[in-house]
Scaffold this active site. Sequence first.
Site, PDB file in Angstrom:
ATOM      1  N   HIS A   1      -5.836  -3.784   4.987  1.00  0.00           N
ATOM      2  CA  HIS A   1      -5.614  -3.779   3.552  1.00  0.00           C
ATOM      3  C   HIS A   1      -6.986  -3.699   2.911  1.00  0.00           C
ATOM      4  O   HIS A   1      -7.716  -4.681   2.867  1.00  0.00           O
ATOM      5  CB  HIS A   1      -4.911  -5.092   3.171  1.00  0.00           C
TER       6      HIS A   1
ATOM      7  N   ASP B   1       0.826  -1.207   0.000  1.00  0.00           N
ATOM      8  CA  ASP B   1       0.000   0.000   0.000  1.00  0.00           C
ATOM      9  C   ASP B   1       0.861   1.257   0.000  1.00  0.00           C
ATOM     10  O   ASP B   1       0.556   2.219  -0.714  1.00  0.00           O
ATOM     11  CB  ASP B   1      -0.949  -0.011   1.204  1.00  0.00           C
TER      12      ASP B   1
END
Length: 331
Positions: free
Chosen positions: A197, A170
């Site tokens: 996530h 990310d």
Amino acid sequence: MSHSASQGGQPPTTPRGGKVAVIGAGFYGSTTAQRLAEYDIFDEVVLTDIIEGKPEGLALDMNQSRPVEGFETKVTGQTTGADGGGYEAIAGADIVVITAGLARKPGMSRMDLIEVNAKIVRNVVENVVKHAPEAVLIVVSNPLDEMTALAAKVSGFPSARVMGQAGMLDTARFSNFVAEKLGVPVGSVRTLTLGSHGDTMVPVPSACSVNGKPLAELLPAEEIEALVQRTRNGGGEIVALLKTGSAYYAPSAAAARMARAVAEDAGAVMPVCAWVDGQYGIDGVYLGVEAEIGSAGVRRVVERDLSEAELAALRAAAEAVRAKQADVASL
């Protein structure tokens, strides 16, 4: 430790050692195995899959790249059966990366995969415990936070030895988007995301900078928010374009880097999905945080000063993930 000379008669700069296994030879797993082999720091990389012949064929291909790329790490491929046959190939592995499970299709959320992937991950972990009981587990199967919690529960390993890959990916996506937006080298950008996530990903603007300058001084808040939203949907954007399969170049780079951090035992600090027990006032949940990584897994969760808004978002993410992790334990 092997010290075979590479081409040109030069011995490698660092001795090779240890064994790392990658479970699942799809695009994610095979690319992770390739990256781990090309680091040339392991004696052996083992790649397994349930599709007969696939891991053996990929391993043969990777081994034939060794003279070209100049690495000596041996790649072993092994088909595994429903009864656990074949898992003896991972015996004594120091690190096991679990990529097994279905990838998303367009229109699917990570949560849509939960039931089918829970069964797969449970079976994989039971076999890993049998053959590599001292391993550090790195889970990458989706939905990430829930599968990491499940792997910890099924394995019975100390929580420090089970972590998930999400934060590295990310932050890499976020950094790339910032670099493209500002037209600067990616190396000058530092970003950080915590939390889960997916939908409850928590960007940490206070930790984001370009050439040391706070990101907030370089971009207006709404443009930063748009980049954050693109990061949240980073995997989905790729799935929609590919139509079959999901991202694997950046995810495999992130997973391989985590495995390398374990192997090198240097205390590298990176964002990972780790067991949080008291840090940030959050108890008993797997969550994306920064952690110091060593040969036994997570040495410690690294707490940083967060703004009130960031801290509130992280605690909200923890509660959202906690509810789903409780559900998955029963699958």
